[in-house]
Design a protein around this motif. Sequence first.
Motif, PDB file in Angstrom:
ATOM      1  N   GLN A 192       0.793  -1.216   0.000  1.00  0.00           N
ATOM      2  CA  GLN A 192       0.000   0.000   0.000  1.00  0.00           C
ATOM      3  C   GLN A 192       0.833   1.277   0.000  1.00  0.00           C
ATOM      4  OE1 GLN A 192      -3.423  -0.010   2.580  1.00  0.00           O
ATOM      5  NE2 GLN A 192      -3.348  -2.225   2.844  1.00  0.00           N
ATOM      6  N   THR A 193       2.153   1.147  -0.010  1.00  0.00           N
ATOM      7  CA  THR A 193       3.024   2.305  -0.091  1.00  0.00           C
ATOM      8  C   THR A 193       4.078   2.026  -1.144  1.00  0.00           C
ATOM      9  OG1 THR A 193       4.512   1.472   1.628  1.00  0.00           O
ATOM     10  CG2 THR A 193       2.663   2.834   2.352  1.00  0.00           C
ATOM     11  N   SER A 194       5.123   2.818  -1.158  1.00  0.00           N
ATOM     12  CA  SER A 194       6.266   2.546  -2.033  1.00  0.00           C
ATOM     13  C   SER A 194       7.375   1.898  -1.220  1.00  0.00           C
ATOM     14  CB  SER A 194       6.782   3.851  -2.652  1.00  0.00           C
ATOM     15  OG  SER A 194       7.347   4.683  -1.649  1.00  0.00           O
ATOM     16  N   ALA A 195       8.398   1.397  -1.909  1.00  0.00           N
ATOM     17  CA  ALA A 195       9.532   0.808  -1.196  1.00  0.00           C
ATOM     18  C   ALA A 195      10.219   1.854  -0.332  1.00  0.00           C
ATOM     19  CB  ALA A 195      10.521   0.213  -2.201  1.00  0.00           C
ATOM     20  N   ALA A 196      10.329   3.094  -0.843  1.00  0.00           N
ATOM     21  CA  ALA A 196      10.975   4.157  -0.080  1.00  0.00           C
ATOM     22  C   ALA A 196      10.170   4.506   1.158  1.00  0.00           C
ATOM     23  CB  ALA A 196      11.161   5.384  -0.967  1.00  0.00           C
ATOM     24  N   GLN A 197       8.849   4.618   1.011  1.00  0.00           N
ATOM     25  CA  GLN A 197       8.016   4.965   2.159  1.00  0.00           C
ATOM     26  C   GLN A 197       8.005   3.853   3.189  1.00  0.00           C
ATOM     27  OE1 GLN A 197       4.318   5.786   0.205  1.00  0.00           O
ATOM     28  NE2 GLN A 197       4.847   7.917  -0.269  1.00  0.00           N
ATOM     29  N   ALA A 198       7.898   2.603   2.749  1.00  0.00           N
ATOM     30  CA  ALA A 198       7.891   1.479   3.679  1.00  0.00           C
ATOM     31  C   ALA A 198       9.216   1.371   4.421  1.00  0.00           C
ATOM     32  CB  ALA A 198       7.597   0.184   2.933  1.00  0.00           C
ATOM     33  N   ALA A 199      10.319   1.536   3.678  1.00  0.00           N
ATOM     34  CA  ALA A 199      11.627   1.468   4.311  1.00  0.00           C
ATOM     35  C   ALA A 199      11.888   2.667   5.201  1.00  0.00           C
ATOM     36  CB  ALA A 199      12.718   1.376   3.234  1.00  0.00           C
ATOM     37  N   ALA A 200      11.127   3.744   5.015  1.00  0.00           N
ATOM     38  CA  ALA A 200      11.316   4.931   5.843  1.00  0.00           C
ATOM     39  C   ALA A 200      10.653   4.791   7.202  1.00  0.00           C
ATOM     40  CB  ALA A 200      10.763   6.167   5.133  1.00  0.00           C
ATOM     41  N   VAL A 201       9.618   3.964   7.299  1.00  0.00           N
ATOM     42  CA  VAL A 201       8.836   3.911   8.536  1.00  0.00           C
ATOM     43  C   VAL A 201       9.401   2.891   9.518  1.00  0.00           C
ATOM     44  CG1 VAL A 201       6.565   3.477   9.530  1.00  0.00           C
ATOM     45  CG2 VAL A 201       6.761   4.698   7.358  1.00  0.00           C
ATOM     46  N   ALA A 202       9.400   1.610   9.138  1.00  0.00           N
ATOM     47  CA  ALA A 202       9.779   0.565  10.099  1.00  0.00           C
ATOM     48  C   ALA A 202      11.226   0.686  10.582  1.00  0.00           C
ATOM     49  CB  ALA A 202       9.524  -0.811   9.489  1.00  0.00           C
ATOM     50  N   PRO A 203      12.221   0.744   9.698  1.00  0.00           N
ATOM     51  CA  PRO A 203      13.593   0.848  10.207  1.00  0.00           C
ATOM     52  C   PRO A 203      13.895   2.173  10.895  1.00  0.00           C
ATOM     53  CG  PRO A 203      13.545   0.135   7.913  1.00  0.00           C
ATOM     54  CD  PRO A 203      12.195   0.659   8.239  1.00  0.00           C
ATOM     55  N   THR A 204      13.167   3.243  10.529  1.00  0.00           N
ATOM     56  CA  THR A 204      13.445   4.549  11.110  1.00  0.00           C
ATOM     57  C   THR A 204      12.858   4.678  12.506  1.00  0.00           C
ATOM     58  OG1 THR A 204      13.457   5.523   8.910  1.00  0.00           O
ATOM     59  CG2 THR A 204      13.221   7.026  10.754  1.00  0.00           C
ATOM     60  N   LEU A 205      11.634   4.190  12.706  1.00  0.00           N
ATOM     61  CA  LEU A 205      11.021   4.278  14.027  1.00  0.00           C
ATOM     62  C   LEU A 205      11.556   3.219  14.987  1.00  0.00           C
ATOM     63  CD1 LEU A 205       7.255   5.024  13.301  1.00  0.00           C
ATOM     64  CD2 LEU A 205       9.009   6.579  14.175  1.00  0.00           C
ATOM     65  N   MET A 206      12.049   2.104  14.455  1.00  0.00           N
ATOM     66  CA  MET A 206      12.516   1.025  15.319  1.00  0.00           C
ATOM     67  C   MET A 206      13.608   1.480  16.291  1.00  0.00           C
ATOM     68  SD  MET A 206      14.913  -1.519  15.945  1.00  0.00           S
ATOM     69  CE  MET A 206      15.844  -1.817  14.451  1.00  0.00           C
ATOM     70  N   PRO A 207      14.663   2.202  15.867  1.00  0.00           N
ATOM     71  CA  PRO A 207      15.669   2.623  16.840  1.00  0.00           C
ATOM     72  C   PRO A 207      15.127   3.593  17.883  1.00  0.00           C
ATOM     73  CG  PRO A 207      16.087   3.622  14.712  1.00  0.00           C
ATOM     74  CD  PRO A 207      15.044   2.565  14.507  1.00  0.00           C
ATOM     75  N   VAL A 208      14.154   4.406  17.497  1.00  0.00           N
ATOM     76  CA  VAL A 208      13.545   5.313  18.469  1.00  0.00           C
ATOM     77  C   VAL A 208      12.794   4.505  19.527  1.00  0.00           C
ATOM     78  CG1 VAL A 208      11.970   7.249  18.784  1.00  0.00           C
ATOM     79  CG2 VAL A 208      13.380   7.115  16.721  1.00  0.00           C
ATOM     80  N   PHE A 209      11.970   3.549  19.074  1.00  0.00           N
ATOM     81  CA  PHE A 209      11.260   2.688  20.015  1.00  0.00           C
ATOM     82  C   PHE A 209      12.233   1.897  20.880  1.00  0.00           C
ATOM     83  CE2 PHE A 209       7.411   2.378  16.948  1.00  0.00           C
ATOM     84  CZ  PHE A 209       6.965   3.603  17.407  1.00  0.00           C
ATOM     85  N   ALA A 210      13.283   1.341  20.255  1.00  0.00           N
ATOM     86  CA  ALA A 210      14.249   0.529  20.999  1.00  0.00           C
ATOM     87  C   ALA A 210      14.989   1.371  22.031  1.00  0.00           C
ATOM     88  CB  ALA A 210      15.241  -0.122  20.038  1.00  0.00           C
ATOM     89  N   GLY A 211      15.343   2.597  21.675  1.00  0.00           N
ATOM     90  CA  GLY A 211      16.024   3.466  22.624  1.00  0.00           C
ATOM     91  C   GLY A 211      15.155   3.800  23.825  1.00  0.00           C
ATOM     92  N   LEU A 212      13.883   4.072  23.572  1.00  0.00           N
ATOM     93  CA  LEU A 212      12.969   4.385  24.672  1.00  0.00           C
ATOM     94  C   LEU A 212      12.715   3.157  25.543  1.00  0.00           C
ATOM     95  CD1 LEU A 212      10.389   6.659  22.805  1.00  0.00           C
ATOM     96  CD2 LEU A 212      12.290   7.361  24.276  1.00  0.00           C
ATOM     97  N   LEU A 213      12.567   1.986  24.914  1.00  0.00           N
ATOM     98  CA  LEU A 213      12.354   0.760  25.689  1.00  0.00           C
ATOM     99  C   LEU A 213      13.573   0.418  26.533  1.00  0.00           C
ATOM    100  CD1 LEU A 213      10.521  -1.440  23.013  1.00  0.00           C
ATOM    101  CD2 LEU A 213       9.526  -0.505  25.109  1.00  0.00           C
ATOM    102  N   ALA A 214      14.765   0.589  25.950  1.00  0.00           N
ATOM    103  CA  ALA A 214      15.989   0.333  26.715  1.00  0.00           C
ATOM    104  C   ALA A 214      16.110   1.305  27.886  1.00  0.00           C
ATOM    105  CB  ALA A 214      17.204   0.456  25.796  1.00  0.00           C
ATOM    106  N   TRP A 215      15.625   2.520  27.703  1.00  0.00           N
ATOM    107  CA  TRP A 215      15.634   3.511  28.781  1.00  0.00           C
ATOM    108  C   TRP A 215      14.697   3.092  29.904  1.00  0.00           C
ATOM    109  CZ3 TRP A 215      14.067   9.358  27.891  1.00  0.00           C
ATOM    110  CH2 TRP A 215      14.283  10.076  29.080  1.00  0.00           C
ATOM    111  N   TRP A 216      13.480   2.653  29.534  1.00  0.00           N
ATOM    112  CA  TRP A 216      12.474   2.320  30.535  1.00  0.00           C
ATOM    113  C   TRP A 216      12.755   1.007  31.256  1.00  0.00           C
ATOM    114  CZ3 TRP A 216       8.133   3.681  26.552  1.00  0.00           C
ATOM    115  CH2 TRP A 216       7.989   5.075  26.504  1.00  0.00           C
ATOM    116  N   PHE A 217      13.179  -0.011  30.491  1.00  0.00           N
ATOM    117  CA  PHE A 217      13.275  -1.347  31.068  1.00  0.00           C
ATOM    118  C   PHE A 217      14.708  -1.749  31.432  1.00  0.00           C
ATOM    119  CE2 PHE A 217       9.353  -1.494  28.516  1.00  0.00           C
ATOM    120  CZ  PHE A 217       8.460  -1.882  29.500  1.00  0.00           C
TER     121      PHE A 217
END
Length: 303
Positions: free
Chosen positions: A82-107
Amino acid sequence: MWAALTVAIFSGWFVVTRFSVTRELRLWDVTALRYGIGALVLAPSLLLRGRQLPAARWREGFLYAFLWGVPFVLLVALGLQQTSAAQAAAVAPTLMPVFAGLLAWWFLKEKPDQVRLWGYASIVAGLACMLAFGGTASGAPSLAGIVALVCAASMWAIYTVLFRRSSLSAVQSAALICVWSALVFIPVYLLCGLSRLALASWPEIALQAFYQGILMSGVALVSFNRSVALLGPSAATALIALIPVSALLLGIPVLGELPSIAECIAMAAVVAGVFLAARPARSNAPASPGPPPATPIQGDRPA
């Protein structure tokens, strides 16, 4: 080096997967090839030491397979449809380090310093720019596709933080993910008649079998696990945010998806954020003093 190898393989994965799911094959075929072949290749590694893994490790592997196995791939494939390769690759890999950093901070109590937080902010800003203004070249992003990719990013981040404290090796974790995914998905795939392999050409099937089954399920899983073990979840996942830049560039010759000026600016913001977020954290602990001088013992003779 392990993280760089992961970035290279994942960048091509977004392009190769979109190439097929927009033609004859469907996301079910891609998932079956990925974990069916991956399980055949990696399953022997679970018995290399001559003894079976304890039941607790198998349960841990089942959790990993849920977080970074079939559900993750299906969510990403849905986003790619439902998106392009650029848009799809922009969301999951880009947000993952942000989520991982926050989770590592909390837990894990790994509090990021101010520079790393600025890096996360730059990554998110680049992602927002890419999605908001990249439609001129790739079409308006689909809300359902974006939601699927955000869910995939959160699952990837949770897996990354959990694996950091796992007793499994990189190869064992990859093998368990593939084996559990194959055991759960392949019977459903066959019994429900989801296969469209007969409609695709042999070169396309061979490309997907090699890329999904060998590179993604084998090499990329192991290389990512090794990078997390060596760098920690925050730094390793920040480097993964370079995937959208590589995928966008690969999409030009392979898929003909030309980036807009706004997407290029967004890529620059993501790259800047990666370099800030991936920098090693400074240790505030004082330098440990050297060993105290030895006390001479009576009766010792000078050397």
